[in-house]
Design an enzyme around this catalytic site. Structure first.
Site, PDB file in Angstrom:
ATOM      1  N   MET A  87       0.822  -1.207   0.000  1.00 32.13           N
ATOM      2  CA  MET A  87       0.000   0.000   0.000  1.00 32.13           C
ATOM      3  C   MET A  87       0.859   1.261   0.000  1.00 32.13           C
ATOM      4  SD  MET A  87      -3.264  -0.785   2.513  1.00 32.13           S
ATOM      5  CE  MET A  87      -2.391  -1.635   3.819  1.00 32.13           C
ATOM      6  N   ILE A 113       7.705  -2.123   2.415  1.00 31.80           N
ATOM      7  CA  ILE A 113       6.854  -3.304   2.267  1.00 31.80           C
ATOM      8  C   ILE A 113       7.443  -4.476   3.061  1.00 31.80           C
ATOM      9  CG2 ILE A 113       5.717  -4.864   0.663  1.00 31.80           C
ATOM     10  CD1 ILE A 113       4.919  -1.819   0.541  1.00 31.80           C
ATOM     11  N   GLN A 131      -8.984  -6.432  12.235  1.00 29.19           N
ATOM     12  CA  GLN A 131      -8.140  -7.558  12.651  1.00 29.19           C
ATOM     13  C   GLN A 131      -6.667  -7.191  12.598  1.00 29.19           C
ATOM     14  OE1 GLN A 131      -9.067 -11.762  12.018  1.00 29.19           O
ATOM     15  NE2 GLN A 131      -7.295 -11.884  10.685  1.00 29.19           N
ATOM     16  N   GLU A 132      -6.266  -6.442  11.571  1.00 26.51           N
ATOM     17  CA  GLU A 132      -4.872  -6.025  11.473  1.00 26.51           C
ATOM     18  C   GLU A 132      -4.468  -5.230  12.707  1.00 26.51           C
ATOM     19  OE1 GLU A 132      -2.038  -3.083   8.727  1.00 26.51           O
ATOM     20  OE2 GLU A 132      -3.970  -3.810   7.952  1.00 26.51           O
ATOM     21  N   ARG A 133      -5.317  -4.298  13.111  1.00 32.31           N
ATOM     22  CA  ARG A 133      -4.974  -3.440  14.241  1.00 32.31           C
ATOM     23  C   ARG A 133      -5.031  -4.191  15.558  1.00 32.31           C
ATOM     24  NH1 ARG A 133      -8.009   1.538  11.118  1.00 32.31           N
ATOM     25  NH2 ARG A 133      -6.134   2.094   9.922  1.00 32.31           N
ATOM     26  N   GLN A 162      15.579   2.821  30.770  1.00 30.31           N
ATOM     27  CA  GLN A 162      16.132   3.781  31.724  1.00 30.31           C
ATOM     28  C   GLN A 162      16.509   3.098  33.033  1.00 30.31           C
ATOM     29  OE1 GLN A 162      16.652   6.957  30.989  1.00 30.31           O
ATOM     30  NE2 GLN A 162      17.355   7.663  33.005  1.00 30.31           N
ATOM     31  N   GLY A 217      23.110   2.180  31.909  1.00 30.78           N
ATOM     32  CA  GLY A 217      23.968   2.015  30.732  1.00 30.78           C
ATOM     33  C   GLY A 217      23.800   0.671  30.056  1.00 30.78           C
TER      34      GLY A 217
END
Length: 380
Positions: free
Chosen positions: A126, A158, A242-244, A337, A341
């Site tokens: 897309m 893609i 469904q994708e979300r 955090q 380090g």
């Protein structure tokens, strides 16, 4: 809080997925990260294990069950393993519904067996250099030449673009394009004029190949039109919930997992002569993240249940997507955090969680787009 959405068969499937990860994915994942692409052998192994095509009818080689809870288990376990590169969710949950719901009988027999056995890897194209969430801006075009479409244009970002054998391309089939002038055309590996560009160098999810695609007057047979002519916009809207949800499921699983890692770390790591977990600030940080994860998990599990019954709407899917992925980003940042380090070192899981998860608020519809969808529904 004990989860109640899974039955014994889902937990048995979870054990199968964990065994698959231990055997077929984790021993090779570091090399895939270096290569920028996973092995096709892993896809075939996933097909053999029954991890592909849950919702595809058995007559085409699939699992024959539309129960999204199996997809949820798969997403959770791959996320916890830190192995998003083998993009089974993209294949099953995002592209699968287009093939099962829109394909003709001839197309199903041509494509679905390979989809299920792992010999045919899929992608959907897309996004373009000048068009992301705004489908109105798509420039890739297809001209009707009688017995074929002549496809021209380019796509970018893609997922699975390098490995894909079958790419669903969103293209203008009218001069104006837009909501009523886009169609879905299936481009297959080996078609003349279909070229792959760079395997893009990302900050995270490096084992997931992400490519530029170019279409130079590709002759796409008329029988490769997927769904209705000029009906792409409606088809895309139908499958977005469904994708979300799939992305949201990965989001909360990632947040929970990085929090677990960090909880153990602050118990063991000492500062000023005592474990970090003894410091009130650290306890408050952990308490806040644990609460946010628990509340989000309860909402996501309700969304999974609703979707399994066919009741999840676009608004609640959008809520799930933006909230869970923003939580994932926020928790990963706070946990890094707390590692100090060491959190900045690539060898630590929290560092990979931080970089791998950053894309989650962007693809599948940005957080801003999700809020716009919700806002329009609430305000009219």
């Amino acid at each position: 809080m004990k989860r109640k959405i899974f039955a014994a068969e889902h937990e048995a499937f979870r054990a199968t997925v964990r065994a698959f990860l231990a055997r077929e994915v984790l021993p090779y994942y570091e090399q895939w990260e270096k290569d920028g692409v996973v092995s096709r052998d892993a896809w075939r192994a996933a097909g053999k294990q029954g991890l592909l095509g849950f919702a595809v009818p058995e007559e085409y080689g699939g699992g024959g069950t539309p129960d999204f809870r199996y997809s949820a288990v798969l997403a959770e376990e791959f996320t916890r393993a830190g192995a998003p590169g083998l993009a089974l969710g993209l294949h099953n949950d995002i592209i699968g519904p287009y093939l099962t719901g829109l394909a003709t009988e001839e197309q199903k027999r041509r494509w679905l067996p390979g989809f299920c056995d792992g010999s045919l890897i899929t992608a959907i194209a897309m996004t373009e250099p000048g068009a992301g969430s705004d489908l109105q801006g798509i420039r890739t075009h297809a001209e009707d030449r009688g017995d074929h479409w002549l496809l021209g244009g380019s796509k970018t970002f893609i997922s699975s673009g390098i490995l894909a054998d079958l790419v669903i391309v969103v293209a203008k089939t009218t001069p104006e394009g837009g909501a009523h002038g886009l169609s879905l055309l299936v481009v297959e590996r080996g078609m003349d004029g279909f070229e792959r560009g760079r395997n893009l160098d990302k900050i995270g999810q490096k084992a997931q190949d992400t490519a530029e695609l170019f279409f130079h007057d590709v002759r796409v047979p008329k029988e490769n039109l997927l769904g209705d002519l000029n009906g792409a916009f409606g088809h895309l809207m139908t499958n977005l919930a469904q994708e979300r949800l799939s992305i949201a499921v990965s989001g909360i699983a990632a947040a929970e997992h990085v929090l677990e890692i960090t909880t153990e770390y602050v118990k063991e790591r000492e500062a000023f002569g005592r474990p970090l977990s003894k410091l009130q600030h650290i306890r408050f940080e952990i308490a806040e993240m644990a609460t946010e994860c628990a509340v989000t998990r309860a909402f996501l599990d309700r969304c999974i249940e609703d979707h399994a019954r066919g009741e999840l709407d676009a608004v609640h899917a959008s809520m799930a997507k933006w909230w869970a992925t923003e939580l994932q980003k926020r928790v990963a940042d706070r946990c890094l955090q707390l590692h100090g380090g060491y959190g900045y070192m690539a060898e630590y899981p929290v560092a990979r969680a931080f970089t791998d998860g950053r894309i989650q608020t962007i693809y599948g519809g940005t957080t801003e787009i999700m809020k716009e969808i919700i806002g329009r529904a609430v305000l009219g």
